[in-house]
Scaffold this motif. Structure first.
Motif, short mmCIF file in Angstrom:
data_model
loop_
_atom_site.label_atom_id
_atom_site.label_comp_id
_atom_site.label_asym_id
_atom_site.label_seq_id
_atom_site.Cartn_x
_atom_site.Cartn_y
_atom_site.Cartn_z
N GLY A 218 0.81 -1.21 0.00
CA GLY A 218 0.00 0.00 0.00
C GLY A 218 0.84 1.26 0.00
O GLY A 218 0.53 2.23 -0.70
N ARG A 219 1.93 1.24 0.76
CA ARG A 219 2.82 2.40 0.80
C ARG A 219 3.46 2.63 -0.56
O ARG A 219 3.55 3.77 -1.03
CB ARG A 219 3.91 2.20 1.86
N ILE A 220 3.92 1.56 -1.20
CA ILE A 220 4.54 1.71 -2.52
C ILE A 220 3.53 2.24 -3.53
O ILE A 220 3.86 3.09 -4.37
CB ILE A 220 5.14 0.36 -2.97
N ARG A 221 2.29 1.79 -3.41
CA ARG A 221 1.26 2.29 -4.32
C ARG A 221 1.03 3.79 -4.10
O ARG A 221 0.91 4.57 -5.05
CB ARG A 221 -0.04 1.51 -4.13
N ARG A 222 0.98 4.21 -2.84
CA ARG A 222 0.78 5.64 -2.55
C ARG A 222 1.98 6.46 -3.02
O ARG A 222 1.80 7.55 -3.59
CB ARG A 222 0.55 5.84 -1.05
N ILE A 223 3.18 5.95 -2.78
CA ILE A 223 4.38 6.65 -3.27
C ILE A 223 4.32 6.78 -4.79
O ILE A 223 4.62 7.84 -5.35
CB ILE A 223 5.65 5.89 -2.83
N GLY A 224 3.90 5.69 -5.46
CA GLY A 224 3.79 5.72 -6.91
C GLY A 224 2.82 6.78 -7.41
O GLY A 224 3.10 7.48 -8.38
N TRP A 225 1.71 6.95 -6.71
CA TRP A 225 0.74 7.95 -7.14
C TRP A 225 1.26 9.37 -6.92
O TRP A 225 1.05 10.25 -7.75
CB TRP A 225 -0.60 7.75 -6.43
N TRP A 226 1.95 9.60 -5.81
CA TRP A 226 2.52 10.94 -5.60
C TRP A 226 3.60 11.22 -6.64
O TRP A 226 3.72 12.36 -7.13
CB TRP A 226 3.10 11.07 -4.19
N LEU A 227 4.39 10.21 -6.99
CA LEU A 227 5.40 10.41 -8.02
C LEU A 227 4.77 10.59 -9.40
O LEU A 227 5.31 11.31 -10.25
CB LEU A 227 6.38 9.23 -8.04
N THR A 228 3.62 9.96 -9.63
CA THR A 228 2.87 10.21 -10.86
C THR A 228 2.46 11.67 -10.95
O THR A 228 2.61 12.32 -11.99
CB THR A 228 1.61 9.31 -10.91
N PHE A 229 1.95 12.19 -9.84
CA PHE A 229 1.58 13.60 -9.73
C PHE A 229 2.79 14.48 -10.06
O PHE A 229 2.70 15.43 -10.86
CB PHE A 229 1.10 13.84 -8.29
N ALA A 230 3.95 14.15 -9.46
CA ALA A 230 5.15 14.94 -9.68
C ALA A 230 5.61 14.87 -11.14
O ALA A 230 6.00 15.88 -11.73
CB ALA A 230 6.28 14.46 -8.75
N PHE A 231 5.56 13.67 -11.73
CA PHE A 231 6.05 13.52 -13.10
C PHE A 231 5.11 14.20 -14.10
O PHE A 231 5.57 14.67 -15.15
CB PHE A 231 6.24 12.05 -13.46
N CYS A 232 3.84 14.27 -13.80
CA CYS A 232 2.93 15.04 -14.65
C CYS A 232 3.38 16.50 -14.71
O CYS A 232 3.41 17.12 -15.78
CB CYS A 232 1.50 14.94 -14.14
N GLY A 233 3.70 17.08 -13.54
CA GLY A 233 4.20 18.45 -13.52
C GLY A 233 5.52 18.59 -14.25
O GLY A 233 5.74 19.56 -14.99
#
Length: 405
Positions: A218-233
């Protein structure tokens, strides 16, 4: 898939292979831009159609990444990188071999092949590199991406003046041939090498046990989503600035096309310093500091162009450092937190698929805002917002990595 690491003596081979492959993962997209007017003249392309030569590959990055993840899971990283390099070489030849429709088909092949490479390289880094060396190897990868872009941007026009644009584009396929031959050798060596001892790879502490595994996932999934947010920017900002900075400088500073292009080239060249600077910063500062520094540099670019446009050379260089550092920060975190090749491929695919979709939106939106408002204030404010998204997503990802599972 196998999760064994290469023996230490073979690590240099893998790092060299990553650098060689990276030279062909952006250069083929940039190569047509210096000779775009010749291509338009010869093929009868409109400006919009000519834009597809750089826009189609980025769109394919977004569309192909889920398939790339499945390819890696089924056949393994070595097979995937060989597919990538073979596709880039084939697409490079096709793009230079025929009329307009064939040129676009070759462009599609190049984009699809590079999409596979975008996903598989972080998987190889996670698998084969000690976690303490991941930031440095990721930095070398990022720097090589920018070197590939730089040499094709600088070399295509002089080559075209001698041999024509078709042969000039084909000539860069020699870099891909070199990488393909090298990776064939790496794949052969790995196929005959004995499995590495588990002690050959030093891993960060991990949570064990059934309940810990669930929480870790679950933590890795959440980290992945925040990094997705960052990479979109990151991707939105990078492709918007790459597309429009020369025009912005010509409009706001009265520069010639050549001078504005030279000024904008700092944005690409300085990325090498950003990529190589992040590992040094990571080794000496708290985990949040590299993200904060890179985010602050990213934000400085649009702010500087808004407040003091006469300093465009400084802002271009600062923005270049930020974009090289931003890519390194994001994918270093990916490689360090995932636990298996499959997890690395899936997380990287989600991050890049979303980010490159944002990248396809950025340049048209920025161009439309410029046309609609007659100026660059609104476009720069949008880029400013995207850089803030990178900073927020990156800091939240780091915060998640530091929580107790």
């Amino acid at each position: 898939m196998s999760t064994r690491s290469v023996p230490p003596r073979a690590l240099a081979w893998v790092v060299t292979g990553i650098v060689l492959a990276a030279l062909s993962l952006r250069g083929p997209i940039i190569a047509p831009t210096p000779v775009i007017t010749q291509i338009q003249s010869d093929l009868g392309f409109s400006a919009a159609t000519a834009g597809l030569l750089t826009g189609l590959p980025v769109l394919l990055f977004a569309l192909i990444t889920p398939l790339a993840s499945k390819l890696i899971g089924r056949f393994g990283p070595e097979a995937a990188i060989l597919v990538c390099l073979t596709g880039v070489l084939a697409g490079t030849v096709i793009r230079s071999a025929g009329p307009a429709a064939v040129v676009l088909v070759g462009t599609v092949v190049i984009g699809a092949a590079i999409a596979v490479g975008n996903i598989v390289v972080p998987v190889i880094i996670r698998r084969d590199v000690s976690w303490r060396r991941i930031p440095m190897v990721t930095a070398a990868y990022t720097a090589a991406l920018n070197v590939g872009s730089m040499i094709t941007a600088l070399g295509t026009a002089p080559l075209a003046a001698v041999v024509g644009w078709r042969w000039a584009l084909v000539a860069w396929g020699l870099l891909t041939v070199a990488a393909l031959v090298f990776w064939l050798a790496v794949a052969r060596r790995r196929a005959v090498a004995p499995p590495a001892s588990p002690a050959s790879r030093t891993e960060p502490p991990t949570t064990t046990g059934a309940s810990g595994t669930v929480r870790g996932t679950g933590r890795i999934r959440r980290i992945g989503w925040w990094l997705t947010f960052a990479f979109c920017g990151q991707a939105f900002s990078y492709y918007s600035i790459t597309a429009w900075l020369p025009t912005l400088l010509a409009d706001t500073r009265g520069l010639s096309l050549a001078a504005s292009g030279a000024g904008a080239s700092l944005f690409q060249v300085a990325a090498i310093a950003g990529a190589l600077g992040v590992p040094a910063l990571t080794a000496r500062t708290p985990a949040w500091a590299p993200v904060a520094v890179v985010g602050a540099l990213w934000i400085t670019l649009p702010l500087g162009l808004l407040i003091a446009p006469e300093g465009y050379l400084v802002w271009s260089a600062i923005g270049g450092i930020a974009q090289g550092g931003g890519f390194t920060v994001i994918f270093s975190l990916v490689a360090r937190v995932v636990r298996t090749d499959a997890e690395a491929a899936g997380t990287s695919a989600r991050i890049q698929g979303s980010g490159y979709l944002a990248a396809t939106v950025g340049p048209p939106l920025v161009g439309a805002l410029n046309s609609g408002t007659g100026g660059w204030t609104a476009p720069l404010l949008v880029v400013l917002g995207a850089t803030a998204v990178f900073l927020a997503g990156g800091l939240l990802a780091v915060r998640e990595t530091q929580r107790r599972p």
